[in-house]
Design a protein around this motif. Structure first.
Motif, PDB file in Angstrom:
ATOM      1  N   GLU A 615       0.897  -0.961   0.023  1.00 14.77           N
ATOM      2  CA  GLU A 615       0.076  -0.022  -0.030  1.00 14.77           C
ATOM      3  C   GLU A 615       0.692   1.210   0.035  1.00 14.77           C
ATOM      4  N   PRO A 616       0.359   2.525  -0.526  1.00 16.71           N
ATOM      5  CA  PRO A 616       1.175   3.481  -0.565  1.00 16.71           C
ATOM      6  C   PRO A 616       1.607   4.308   0.713  1.00 16.71           C
ATOM      7  N   PRO A 617       2.459   4.760   1.042  1.00 14.73           N
ATOM      8  CA  PRO A 617       2.409   5.430   2.206  1.00 14.73           C
ATOM      9  C   PRO A 617       1.659   6.578   2.434  1.00 14.73           C
ATOM     10  N   ASP A 618       1.436   6.981   3.599  1.00 14.41           N
ATOM     11  CA  ASP A 618       0.325   8.056   3.948  1.00 14.41           C
ATOM     12  C   ASP A 618       0.840   9.388   3.268  1.00 14.41           C
ATOM     13  N   SER A 619       2.367   9.530   3.456  1.00 11.72           N
ATOM     14  CA  SER A 619       2.897  10.668   2.620  1.00 11.72           C
ATOM     15  C   SER A 619       2.736  10.875   1.073  1.00 11.72           C
ATOM     16  N   ALA A 620       2.177   9.855   0.467  1.00  7.62           N
ATOM     17  CA  ALA A 620       1.837  10.261  -0.876  1.00  7.62           C
ATOM     18  C   ALA A 620       0.657  10.902  -1.224  1.00  7.62           C
ATOM     19  N   GLU A 621      -0.362  11.048   0.152  1.00  6.88           N
ATOM     20  CA  GLU A 621      -1.576  11.629  -0.072  1.00  6.88           C
ATOM     21  C   GLU A 621      -2.501  11.195  -1.214  1.00  6.88           C
ATOM     22  N   ALA A 622      -2.678   9.888  -1.196  1.00  6.81           N
ATOM     23  CA  ALA A 622      -3.425   9.519  -2.422  1.00  6.81           C
ATOM     24  C   ALA A 622      -4.763   9.932  -2.677  1.00  6.81           C
ATOM     25  N   LEU A 623      -5.449  10.060  -3.689  1.00  5.45           N
ATOM     26  CA  LEU A 623      -6.673  10.484  -4.045  1.00  5.45           C
ATOM     27  C   LEU A 623      -7.419   9.621  -4.809  1.00  5.45           C
ATOM     28  N   ASN A 624      -8.266   9.198  -4.484  1.00  7.95           N
ATOM     29  CA  ASN A 624      -9.256   8.344  -5.507  1.00  7.95           C
ATOM     30  C   ASN A 624      -9.687   9.068  -6.655  1.00  7.95           C
ATOM     31  N   GLY A 625      -9.847   8.465  -7.899  1.00  4.76           N
ATOM     32  CA  GLY A 625     -10.355   9.153  -9.003  1.00  4.76           C
ATOM     33  C   GLY A 625     -12.203   9.179  -8.855  1.00  4.76           C
ATOM     34  N   SER A 626     -12.716   8.541  -8.037  1.00  2.00           N
ATOM     35  CA  SER A 626     -14.036   8.578  -8.094  1.00  2.00           C
ATOM     36  C   SER A 626     -14.648   9.760  -7.157  1.00  2.00           C
ATOM     37  N   ASP A 627     -13.708  10.283  -6.292  1.00  2.00           N
ATOM     38  CA  ASP A 627     -14.034  11.060  -5.447  1.00  2.00           C
ATOM     39  C   ASP A 627     -14.202  12.699  -5.898  1.00  2.00           C
TER      40      ASP A 627
END
Length: 640
Positions: A615-627
């Motif tokens: 899983e990506p680290p929290d520091s990558a601040e992932a954003l889902n495309g459906s949001d």
């Protein structure tokens, strides 16, 4: 010109004409080199360039004087052909039905029928014989000549239409500017194919700040930089998984400091040696072009890059206008302008606004007013815009008209600089078809993990361990949404609320099982009763503890047997503060069942999942495309 299918040969590859909005018929009979989408096209754009960089492989019409007349569909220099005489069948006229009779043409063959009209004896009257003898015979050749001219006229019309389509196809190809993909000394290794023999696609998206034209200068400002070397102010790596089940996009902040490898300018031959220390990543573009930006990414990440696409200020504006409005959101009124005149000038009201053209460019460039005013905040805004753009293109909103599609094709090809292997409409269309296979909820936007640079507190550097973790996930083709891309498609429960309405909590029966044990420890005594109490307090009065021995479970989950109970199961998850991803359909249960795992051995609050190796680290601040609820935070100093 050949037909659409050669006898005994393979069918043609499908053309992108229909998707771009023009008549597919225009492609009939074009040169075989164009049929595959790989015809040689000029290496420089602009009128007058008839040949490629080396002059080989070009496809030219046999007679350059026969240019298509786009109004009439007849080639210039070809005389207009006469139509068929009145009464004759021809293009646009209704043919007789099979087996029916039609009026004989004036010059029909004059063979006598078996029986001439007359009395019952079959003898023709003498008057008829005399009339027939007096009537002059007309040659059969005239009919053949008329039919030949008609066929020739039709053939020339089809040739003209096909030539027009071919020229427009070539025109779009010629719009594209092209550069070498990689101009460094060494390449990253190619990815290993998956079990099905598929490989991922990695595409580097580059936003140039070039002030090389009056329009770019007007849009970009900073007049002192006019004509200077362009910088790569936006850099995003788009990763499309091998099985096309998911897509990841990683942004690198413009202010990132890193080492740049040796690059050789493909036009001048100048060699830019590898930097001894670190430089800002946006300087890669001025060291031989986008091929150096690609080489830098490959050296940093170990990810093999297949293509790049680059666009400048004017290109962003023209494409945004062609696409139409894209919705973006700010949590307060915004005006990106400082007291000394700096900022993008973007002015928006609180809430969601559809932006296009210069407003879209301003959104993508805004720093002053977003968050802390850093390039990191700007990257977040770019992710939101891209997510909205992808959703709009997938829904085809506002692009149903052929004219709008043609306009988008025109603007896109004018705006883009691409690598040489991607430099055709056919290749771009094929890429778009691949990207369309990924649903928005399987698209993840992320920022390269970073730290403030010890050597320059106004710049950043890749964050040790976290950045490498993110790059490894992409190298190994692992989805950034935490799900294995090679596994089966997830059920809607993992990220969507069920359409099945939930019953009242008091009517939902819930069986609670204690599976908190492990191979080295016994289950926590009374844990099922603890959760029954929590559910009862939340209104689920029909919750009961399973008194039977159950298997040990590593993770807590809520199971349901059939679709009509999915909404009830999600209602239980909501009451306990559990994510929807913990709700699963199972044939092993007969009703809504809460199985408590070793991850929740105590407390009334469901524990947050730990970040695993995949899983990506929290520091990558992932954003889902459906949001579609994401909203940019506005700095109070830039509200109005």
């Amino acid at each position: 010109m050949g037909s659409a299918r050669s006898e005994g040969g393979p069918e043609r590859d499908q053309d992108p004409a229909g998707a771009l909005g023009w008549d597919e018929g225009l492609y009939e009979g074009r040169d075989a080199a164009v049929e595959t989408g790989r015809a040689k096209v000029p290496g420089q754009r602009g009128a007058g360039d008839a040949g490629g960089a080396d002059g080989e492989g070009e496809t030219e019409p046999e007679d350059p004087d026969e240019q298509p007349d786009r109004d009439s569909g007849t080639p210039v220099g070809v005389p207009e052909q006469p139509g068929p005489p009145a009464g004759e069948s021809g293009p646009g006229r209704r043919r007789p039905e099979a087996g029916g009779e039609r009026d004989a043409p004036e010059d029909a063959p004059e063979e006598a029928p078996d029986e001439a009209p007359g009395d019952a004896s079959g003898e023709a009257p003498e008057e008829a014989d005399a009339e027939a003898a007096a009537k002059p015979r007309k040659p059969k050749r005239r009919k053949r000549r008329v039919l030949a001219w008609t066929a020739a006229g039709l053939a020339l019309t089809l040739v003209a239409a096909g030539t027009a389509g071919w020229f427009y196809y070539q025109h779009l190809n010629d719009n594209l500017d092209r550069k070498p993909l990689h101009i460094g000394k060494s390449r990253a290794p190619e990815p290993t194919p998956n079990a099905a023999g598929q490989t991922p696609l990695n595409i580097l998206l580059i936003g140039s700040d070039a002030r090389d034209s009056e329009e770019n200068q007007r849009l970009g400002g900073a007049r002192e930089t006019f004509g200077g070397p362009a910088l790569a102010d936006v850099q995003m790596l788009l990763h499309l998984s091998a099985d096309r089940s998911h897509m990841s996009v990683i942004s690198m902040p413009r202010d990132t400091l890193l080492k740049i490898p040796e690059c050789t300018d493909p036009e001048s031959g100048k060699v830019y040696p590898a930097t001894v220390g670190t430089r800002m990543t946006n300087q890669t573009l001025m060291r031989g072009g986008p091929g150096c930006t690609v080489a830098t990414w490959e050296e940093l990440t170990g990810i093999r890059i297949d293509h790049f696409m680059m666009v400048d200020f004017a290109g962003v504006v023209s494409m945004a206008d062609a696409i139409g409005g894209v919705p973006v959101c700010v949590d307060a009124n915004l005006h990106s302008r400082t007291s000394d005149g700096k900022g993008s000038g973007l002015k928006l009201k609180k809430g969601t606004t559809e932006i296009k053209g210069e407003d879209a460019l301003a959104w993508l460039r805004t720093r002053y007013g977003f968050g802390d005013g850093s390039d990191i905040a700007r990257a977040k805004a770019q992710h939101m815009y891209m997510n909205s753009l992808v959703r709009k293109l997938r829904e085809n909103t506002g692009l149903s008209s052929p004219n709008k599609l043609r306009n988008l094709a025109e603007e896109a090809t004018e705006a883009l600089t691409v690598d040489e292997e991607l430099a055709s409409v056919a290749e771009l269309y094929a890429l778009a078809e691949e990207l369309k296979k990924v649903a928005p909820n399987r698209t993840t936007m992320a920022t390269m993990p970073w730290i403030w640079s010890p050597s320059d507190h106004n710049r950043v550097e890749p964050k040790p361990d976290d950045a490498e973790q993110l790059f490894r996930l992409v190298r190994e083709d692992i989805a950034l949404d935490g799900r294995d891309g090679d596994g089966p498609s997830p059920s809607p429960s993992e990220d969507e609320t069920s359409e099945d309405p939930a019953d009242d909590p008091a009517d939902i029966a819930v069986l609670v099982r204690n599976g908190t044990g492990s191979p080295v420890a016994a289950p926590v005594s009374g844990r099922a009763s603890d959760l029954v109490k929590l559910l009862t307090e939340a209104g689920f009065t029909r919750a009961t503890a399973d008194q039977n021995q159950v298997e040990n479970r590593e993770e807590t989950a809520i199971l349901y047997p059939s679709a009509e109970l999915e909404g009830d199961a999600q209602s239980v998850a909501e009451a306990l503060g559990m994510p929807l991803g913990t709700v699963r359909k199972s044939a092993e249960v007969s009703g809504v069942t809460l199985e408590i795992g070793a991850d929740w051995t105590e407390g009334a609050t469901f524990p947050k999942p730990k970040k695993g190796d995949n899983e990506p680290p929290d520091s990558a601040e992932a954003l889902n495309g459906s949001d579609d609820t994401a909203c940019m935070e506005v700095d109070p100093a830039f509200t109005w």
